[in-house]
Scaffold this motif. Structure first.
Motif, PDB file in Angstrom:
ATOM      1  N   LYS A   1       7.457   2.962 -10.551  1.00  0.00           N
ATOM      2  CA  LYS A   1       8.605   2.480  -9.766  1.00  0.00           C
ATOM      3  C   LYS A   1       9.531   3.610  -9.321  1.00  0.00           C
ATOM      4  N   ALA A   2       9.765   4.571 -10.179  1.00  0.00           N
ATOM      5  CA  ALA A   2      10.660   5.687  -9.855  1.00  0.00           C
ATOM      6  C   ALA A   2      10.115   6.546  -8.705  1.00  0.00           C
ATOM      7  N   TYR A   3       8.833   6.410  -8.404  1.00  0.00           N
ATOM      8  CA  TYR A   3       8.189   7.244  -7.387  1.00  0.00           C
ATOM      9  C   TYR A   3       7.848   6.488  -6.095  1.00  0.00           C
ATOM     10  N   TYR A   4       8.158   5.205  -6.016  1.00  0.00           N
ATOM     11  CA  TYR A   4       7.787   4.420  -4.823  1.00  0.00           C
ATOM     12  C   TYR A   4       8.217   5.107  -3.531  1.00  0.00           C
TER      13      TYR A   4
ATOM     14  N   THR B   1      -3.624   1.762 -13.956  1.00  0.00           N
ATOM     15  CA  THR B   1      -2.468   1.999 -13.080  1.00  0.00           C
ATOM     16  C   THR B   1      -2.323   0.929 -12.004  1.00  0.00           C
ATOM     17  N   GLU B   2      -3.176  -0.079 -12.034  1.00  0.00           N
ATOM     18  CA  GLU B   2      -3.153  -1.116 -11.011  1.00  0.00           C
ATOM     19  C   GLU B   2      -1.748  -1.713 -10.926  1.00  0.00           C
ATOM     20  N   ASN B   3      -1.269  -1.892  -9.685  1.00  0.00           N
ATOM     21  CA  ASN B   3       0.110  -2.315  -9.471  1.00  0.00           C
ATOM     22  C   ASN B   3       0.189  -3.086  -8.159  1.00  0.00           C
ATOM     23  N   GLU B   4       0.202  -4.401  -8.255  1.00  0.00           N
ATOM     24  CA  GLU B   4       0.198  -5.253  -7.071  1.00  0.00           C
ATOM     25  C   GLU B   4       1.386  -4.970  -6.149  1.00  0.00           C
ATOM     26  N   GLU B   5       2.559  -4.732  -6.727  1.00  0.00           N
ATOM     27  CA  GLU B   5       3.758  -4.469  -5.923  1.00  0.00           C
ATOM     28  C   GLU B   5       3.584  -3.215  -5.063  1.00  0.00           C
ATOM     29  N   LEU B   6       3.149  -2.114  -5.673  1.00  0.00           N
ATOM     30  CA  LEU B   6       2.969  -0.865  -4.924  1.00  0.00           C
ATOM     31  C   LEU B   6       1.797  -0.982  -3.955  1.00  0.00           C
TER      32      LEU B   6
ATOM     33  N   ALA C   1       2.180  -0.258  -0.036  1.00  0.00           N
ATOM     34  CA  ALA C   1       1.293   0.696   0.625  1.00  0.00           C
ATOM     35  C   ALA C   1       0.670   0.060   1.869  1.00  0.00           C
ATOM     36  N   GLN C   2       0.107  -1.122   1.706  1.00  0.00           N
ATOM     37  CA  GLN C   2      -0.554  -1.792   2.825  1.00  0.00           C
ATOM     38  C   GLN C   2       0.421  -2.091   3.950  1.00  0.00           C
ATOM     39  N   GLN C   3       1.657  -2.467   3.607  1.00  0.00           N
ATOM     40  CA  GLN C   3       2.683  -2.714   4.625  1.00  0.00           C
ATOM     41  C   GLN C   3       3.016  -1.448   5.410  1.00  0.00           C
ATOM     42  N   ASN C   4       2.765  -0.296   4.799  1.00  0.00           N
ATOM     43  CA  ASN C   4       3.045   0.988   5.443  1.00  0.00           C
ATOM     44  C   ASN C   4       1.781   1.662   5.986  1.00  0.00           C
ATOM     45  N   GLY C   5       0.708   0.903   6.102  1.00  0.00           N
ATOM     46  CA  GLY C   5      -0.520   1.423   6.693  1.00  0.00           C
ATOM     47  C   GLY C   5      -1.282   2.379   5.799  1.00  0.00           C
ATOM     48  N   ILE C   6      -1.067   2.271   4.486  1.00  0.00           N
ATOM     49  CA  ILE C   6      -1.726   3.145   3.517  1.00  0.00           C
ATOM     50  C   ILE C   6      -2.768   2.325   2.768  1.00  0.00           C
ATOM     51  N   ALA C   7      -3.976   2.826   2.693  1.00  0.00           N
ATOM     52  CA  ALA C   7      -5.033   2.130   1.955  1.00  0.00           C
ATOM     53  C   ALA C   7      -4.739   2.192   0.463  1.00  0.00           C
ATOM     54  N   ALA C   8      -4.851   1.056  -0.208  1.00  0.00           N
ATOM     55  CA  ALA C   8      -4.668   0.970  -1.655  1.00  0.00           C
ATOM     56  C   ALA C   8      -6.032   0.694  -2.274  1.00  0.00           C
TER      57      ALA C   8
END
Length: 119
Positions: free
Chosen positions: A69-72, A89-94, A98-105
Motif C-alpha cells: 500500500k505504501a508504494y501504490y 503478493t497477490e493483491n486484488e486492489e493493486l 494497475a489495469q485501470q492505468n493500462g498496466i498488465a497485472a
C-alpha cells in the motif's frame, strides 16, 4: 532487455527476492532494487527509499499486500508495462489499479518465468 524494479529486495540469500535480483542480472536485465536495508546484491544497490527512475518495463513484487500500500503511487507513477505478483503478493486492489492505468497485472513467479524463457 527489460529494466526491472524488484520491490522488496533483500540481501538474504534465502529470500526469493535475492534470487530474483541475481537471476535477472545473469539474464542481462537492468535491475533497480528497493528494500528495507541498504545492501548490494549482484552489483545492484538496494535502495531504502523509492528512487527517481525512468523506463521501467516490469515491477516484480516481493512484498505482502499490506506493505504494498505504501508504494501504490510510486508503482503507478512508473507506468510499467507490467507488474508481476509473485506467490504470496497477490493483491486484488493493486491489480485493479494497475489495469485501470493500462498496466498488465500478472500473478506469476519471476524465477519460473526466467527459467522457462517467458520473462
Amino acid at each position: 532487455m527489460k529494466k526491472t524494479l524488484v520491490l522488496g529486495a533483500s540481501e538474504n540469500p534465502a529470500r526469493y527476492s535475492f534470487e530474483a535480483v541475481t537471476r535477472l542480472r545473469k539474464h542481462g536485465h537492468e535491475v533497480v532494487a528497493v528494500g528495507r536495508k541498504a545492501a548490494v546484491v549482484a552489483g545492484v544497490q538496494i535502495e531504502t527509499e523509492p528512487p527517481v527512475i525512468n523506463d521501467i518495463d516490469t515491477v516484480t513484487l516481493y512484498l505482502n499486500p499490506t506493505a504494498q500500500k505504501a508504494y501504490y503511487d510510486f508503482i503507478l507513477s512508473l507506468h510499467p508495462k507490467r507488474i508481476i505478483f509473485n506467490p504470496g503478493t497477490e493483491n486484488e486492489e493493486l491489480e485493479e489499479l494497475a489495469q485501470q492505468n493500462g498496466i498488465a497485472a500478472i500473478e506469476a513467479c519471476t524465477l519460473v518465468m526466467l527459467n522457462t524463457g517467458q520473462y
